[in-house]
Design a protein around this motif. Structure first.
Motif, PDB file in Angstrom:
ATOM      1  N   ASP A  36      -4.619  21.165  48.942  1.00  0.00           N
ATOM      2  CA  ASP A  36      -4.629  21.061  47.359  1.00  0.00           C
ATOM      3  C   ASP A  36      -5.034  19.514  47.658  1.00  0.00           C
ATOM      4  OD1 ASP A  36      -1.854  18.904  47.915  1.00  0.00           O
ATOM      5  OD2 ASP A  36      -2.079  21.368  49.077  1.00  0.00           O
ATOM      6  N   ASP A  37      -5.563  18.660  48.261  1.00  0.00           N
ATOM      7  CA  ASP A  37      -5.806  17.368  48.263  1.00  0.00           C
ATOM      8  C   ASP A  37      -7.573  16.970  48.065  1.00  0.00           C
ATOM      9  OD1 ASP A  37      -5.906  17.186  50.948  1.00  0.00           O
ATOM     10  OD2 ASP A  37      -5.362  15.433  51.692  1.00  0.00           O
ATOM     11  N   PHE A  38      -8.003  18.424  47.977  1.00  0.00           N
ATOM     12  CA  PHE A  38      -9.619  17.732  48.223  1.00  0.00           C
ATOM     13  C   PHE A  38      -9.560  16.937  47.022  1.00  0.00           C
ATOM     14  CE2 PHE A  38     -13.964  19.171  47.188  1.00  0.00           C
ATOM     15  CZ  PHE A  38     -14.429  19.453  47.882  1.00  0.00           C
ATOM     16  N   ASP A  39     -10.903  16.539  47.502  1.00  0.00           N
ATOM     17  CA  ASP A  39     -10.944  15.439  46.782  1.00  0.00           C
ATOM     18  C   ASP A  39     -12.624  15.423  46.072  1.00  0.00           C
ATOM     19  OD1 ASP A  39     -11.854  12.906  45.532  1.00  0.00           O
ATOM     20  OD2 ASP A  39     -12.064  11.897  47.293  1.00  0.00           O
ATOM     21  N   PHE A  40     -11.974  15.895  44.478  1.00  0.00           N
ATOM     22  CA  PHE A  40     -12.709  16.089  43.478  1.00  0.00           C
ATOM     23  C   PHE A  40     -13.397  14.999  42.567  1.00  0.00           C
ATOM     24  CE2 PHE A  40     -11.394  20.278  44.257  1.00  0.00           C
ATOM     25  CZ  PHE A  40     -12.009  21.329  44.076  1.00  0.00           C
ATOM     26  N   GLY A  41     -12.518  13.560  43.086  1.00  0.00           N
ATOM     27  CA  GLY A  41     -13.256  12.773  41.535  1.00  0.00           C
ATOM     28  C   GLY A  41     -11.594  13.278  40.862  1.00  0.00           C
ATOM     29  N   SER A  42     -12.426  11.864  39.880  1.00  0.00           N
ATOM     30  CA  SER A  42     -11.835  11.899  39.020  1.00  0.00           C
ATOM     31  C   SER A  42     -12.135  12.545  37.672  1.00  0.00           C
ATOM     32  CB  SER A  42     -11.137  11.207  38.165  1.00  0.00           C
ATOM     33  OG  SER A  42     -12.314  10.039  37.745  1.00  0.00           O
ATOM     34  N   VAL A  43     -13.181  12.852  37.328  1.00  0.00           N
ATOM     35  CA  VAL A  43     -14.064  13.751  36.365  1.00  0.00           C
ATOM     36  C   VAL A  43     -14.219  15.249  37.494  1.00  0.00           C
ATOM     37  CG1 VAL A  43     -16.176  13.120  34.963  1.00  0.00           C
ATOM     38  CG2 VAL A  43     -14.952  11.235  35.136  1.00  0.00           C
ATOM     39  N   LEU A  44     -14.028  15.948  36.147  1.00  0.00           N
ATOM     40  CA  LEU A  44     -13.573  17.469  36.615  1.00  0.00           C
ATOM     41  C   LEU A  44     -14.435  18.270  34.944  1.00  0.00           C
ATOM     42  CD1 LEU A  44     -10.362  18.252  37.766  1.00  0.00           C
ATOM     43  CD2 LEU A  44     -12.454  17.307  38.702  1.00  0.00           C
ATOM     44  N   VAL A  45     -15.701  18.504  35.011  1.00  0.00           N
ATOM     45  CA  VAL A  45     -16.727  19.403  34.046  1.00  0.00           C
ATOM     46  C   VAL A  45     -16.306  21.068  34.473  1.00  0.00           C
ATOM     47  CG1 VAL A  45     -18.780  19.826  33.373  1.00  0.00           C
ATOM     48  CG2 VAL A  45     -17.658  17.506  33.863  1.00  0.00           C
ATOM     49  N   PHE A  46     -15.962  21.563  33.289  1.00  0.00           N
ATOM     50  CA  PHE A  46     -15.696  23.067  33.429  1.00  0.00           C
ATOM     51  C   PHE A  46     -16.968  23.842  31.814  1.00  0.00           C
ATOM     52  CE2 PHE A  46     -11.914  20.916  34.956  1.00  0.00           C
ATOM     53  CZ  PHE A  46     -11.184  21.681  36.173  1.00  0.00           C
ATOM     54  N   LYS A  47     -17.007  24.968  32.407  1.00  0.00           N
ATOM     55  CA  LYS A  47     -17.723  25.839  31.308  1.00  0.00           C
ATOM     56  C   LYS A  47     -16.006  26.330  30.818  1.00  0.00           C
ATOM     57  CE  LYS A  47     -20.708  29.416  33.137  1.00  0.00           C
ATOM     58  NZ  LYS A  47     -21.184  30.233  32.940  1.00  0.00           N
ATOM     59  N   SER A  48     -16.283  26.188  29.890  1.00  0.00           N
ATOM     60  CA  SER A  48     -15.193  26.458  28.419  1.00  0.00           C
ATOM     61  C   SER A  48     -14.801  27.482  29.076  1.00  0.00           C
ATOM     62  CB  SER A  48     -15.279  25.343  27.405  1.00  0.00           C
ATOM     63  OG  SER A  48     -15.475  24.442  26.793  1.00  0.00           O
ATOM     64  N   SER A  49     -15.234  28.855  28.734  1.00  0.00           N
ATOM     65  CA  SER A  49     -15.320  29.927  28.716  1.00  0.00           C
ATOM     66  C   SER A  49     -14.290  30.788  29.683  1.00  0.00           C
ATOM     67  CB  SER A  49     -16.304  30.989  28.817  1.00  0.00           C
ATOM     68  OG  SER A  49     -17.164  30.992  29.018  1.00  0.00           O
ATOM     69  N   SER A  50     -15.120  29.487  30.962  1.00  0.00           N
ATOM     70  CA  SER A  50     -14.274  29.482  32.215  1.00  0.00           C
ATOM     71  C   SER A  50     -12.727  29.407  33.057  1.00  0.00           C
ATOM     72  CB  SER A  50     -15.171  29.616  33.712  1.00  0.00           C
ATOM     73  OG  SER A  50     -16.050  29.490  34.002  1.00  0.00           O
ATOM     74  N   PHE A  51     -12.922  27.907  32.208  1.00  0.00           N
ATOM     75  CA  PHE A  51     -11.521  27.659  31.869  1.00  0.00           C
ATOM     76  C   PHE A  51     -10.545  27.887  30.910  1.00  0.00           C
ATOM     77  CE2 PHE A  51      -8.207  24.585  30.076  1.00  0.00           C
ATOM     78  CZ  PHE A  51      -8.445  23.227  31.044  1.00  0.00           C
ATOM     79  N   ARG A  52     -10.997  28.847  29.626  1.00  0.00           N
ATOM     80  CA  ARG A  52      -9.644  29.547  29.278  1.00  0.00           C
ATOM     81  C   ARG A  52      -9.830  31.202  29.450  1.00  0.00           C
ATOM     82  NH1 ARG A  52     -12.827  27.988  24.416  1.00  0.00           N
ATOM     83  NH2 ARG A  52     -14.233  29.216  25.230  1.00  0.00           N
ATOM     84  N   ARG A  53     -10.393  31.066  30.357  1.00  0.00           N
ATOM     85  CA  ARG A  53      -9.883  32.713  31.221  1.00  0.00           C
ATOM     86  C   ARG A  53      -9.232  32.255  31.564  1.00  0.00           C
ATOM     87  NH1 ARG A  53     -15.011  33.494  33.551  1.00  0.00           N
ATOM     88  NH2 ARG A  53     -15.964  34.129  31.203  1.00  0.00           N
TER      89      ARG A  53
END
Length: 471
Positions: free
Chosen positions: A116-133
């Motif tokens: 759970d501590d994987f480093d993705f950095g502080s900027v996360l970008v999502f496809k909105s449809s995938s996020f909502r789903r």
């Protein structure tokens, strides 16, 4: 061209101005929603974002410090998103540390990157449809684990290995000071929730294992009888300052069974060899081995010790920096093997400084581990605790990878696939932190390499469990 909507936490007016101005350098940017008084780690917050977003893509910034996006960085991210069909993207970046801009590369998120501590950095970008789903599929209400749950539900995660933004780093601790954050007892509630998130993920993908175990059976393994019941194994290289304490700690154990100590001295050059020769001359229970080979890591040194004719039925770990907390450690470990019918035992340790004074985070006992879910929980955490001990007949059959990082973790995962891992919650071990620790101050490249290797270990283990469950 697609557009992107940004969600950022509340910050000062000046910092917000800097952040929004950096977003506006991109033609794709449409606007910012300020998240006030909420936690991005909560399911409730993610649900509110999912209902609010209107663009095809969305960006979540997880820090409350000013952010500086690179010129046309958002355009670049969206270009890659369109080309790859990504559900989630993250990027390498710079960190401002004491006024200096430093590169902060990240690693690829593979199937086994379950920590759970994987480093993705502080900027996360999502496809909105995938996020909502993903958010709409969340049934549990998490206080701490929502972002973790979210990213585990993302199918196509793309690492953009380009430096696309600059964030301010406020945690300037060395690597050795950060590495125990995940087991800090103060984070107990967080760890329990993270375990639940990961367990549900493993069930969804078919990798969860029921709490059913094989019992160790000596008849399965050929070999000669053991001369001693237990062996303390100490690999060492150039630890003249600490190894005597470790060896004396091992030799001072009070047991109702015979035991010995095998030290594998990996061609030390600092006086360690001579010191060990002196101790071995005075106490025949110390077996001092210098390998014939020169390509052994810590795992290879362990293999040499375990396959030695004088190794006992149980092989018990002790690092050359550390000491047992008392003379009853070995007895408690062997008793646990016999009572819990397990192939591996993990104890509890106390963090101390070089002079054995307790230091934060204190006692590390991994109490998020449970009998019912320990074998699954082992896939999320980045270590299993200490001291570690193994049933030698099985260990001789499996062997450790010949590495100097993650070798014991790989072994623990493999054992937990089939056998019970016993637990002892008494403090058995003092983990000494000092400037000579090999992980005291690692640079970002070494931290990344270590994390990537453990993620790879988890990927291999995950694949094995998926195949096992399909049979």
């Amino acid at each position: 061209m697609s557009s992107i909507e940004c969600f950022v936490p509340s910050m000062s007016a000046e910092d917000m101005s800097v952040t929004v101005e950096s977003f506006s350098r991109s033609d794709a940017f449409t606007g910012v929603t300020i998240l006030t008084g909420v936690s991005l780690r909560s399911t409730e917050t993610l649900r509110s974002i999912a209902e609010a977003v209107s663009e095809k893509y969305m960006l979540i910034y997880t820090k409350d410090m000013p952010l500086e996006m690179g010129m046309f960085a958002l355009d670049r991210i969206l270009c890659i998103a369109e080309d790859t069909g990504a559900d989630m993207l993250y990027a390498d970046h710079y960190k401002m540390v004491d006024g200096q801009r430093k590169k902060h590369p990240l690693i690829a998120c593979q199937k086994g990157a379950l920590r759970d501590d994987f480093d993705f950095g502080s900027v996360l970008v999502f496809k909105s449809s995938s996020f909502r789903r993903a958010v709409r599929a969340m049934e549990a209400d998490y206080e701490f684990g929502a972002l973790y749950d979210l990213r585990l539900r993302m199918k196509n995660i793309v690492h953009v290995n380009e430096y696309l933004y600059t964030e301010i780093e406020i945690d300037n601790r060395k690597s050795g000071e950060k590495q125990f954050d995940y087991v800090d007892p103060r984070n107990r509630a967080v760890q329990i929730e993270m375990e639940k998130v990961c367990t549900e993920h493993l069930k969804r993908i078919g990798a969860w294992l029921e709490p059913k175990f094989r019992e160790p059976d000596i008849n399965e393994f050929a070999g000669t009888p053991f001369e001693v019941t237990a062996t303390v194994v100490i690999p060492v290289f150039n630890r003249v300052r600490t190894v005597k304490d470790a060896v004396e700690s091992a030799l001072s154990q009070k047991c109702d069974f015979p035991y010995n100590v095998i030290v594998v001295d990996n061609h030390s050059t600092d006086g360690t060899t001579e010191l060990l020769n002196e101790i071995a001359a005075a106490d025949g229970r110390l077996v001092h081995i210098i390998p014939a080979k020169h390509d052994l890591g810590i795992g290879g040194c362990w293999n040499l010790a375990v396959h030695h004719g004088l190794c006992g039925e149980y092989a018990v770990q002790l690092d050359s920096d550390d000491v047992y907390s008392g003379p009853d450690t070995l007895q408690k470990i062997v008793d646990a093997f016999r009572e819990q019918k397990c192939a591996m035992v993990v104890g509890t340790y106390q963090m101390t400084d070089f002079d054995m004074n307790p230091i934060p985070p204190g006692i590390i006992d991994h109490r998020e581990w449970t009998e019912d879910n320990g074998r699954n929980n082992a896939l999320r955490i980045n270590g299993l605790g200490a001291p570690r001990a193994f049933w030698t007949p099985l260990l001789r059959n499996i062997n450790l990878p010949n590495t100097s990082y993650g070798e014991d973790y790989a072994l623990g995962l493999r054992i937990s696939r089939e056998y019970r891992i016993g637990r002892i919650y008494d403090v058995l071990y003092c983990c000494r932190r000092w400037e000579g620790n090999s992980d005291a101050a690692l640079d970002i490249d070494r931290v990344n390499a270590n994390n990537q290797y453990k993620d790879r270990i988890r990927t291999w283990e995950l694949e094995a469990r998926l195949r096992m469950n399909r049979r």
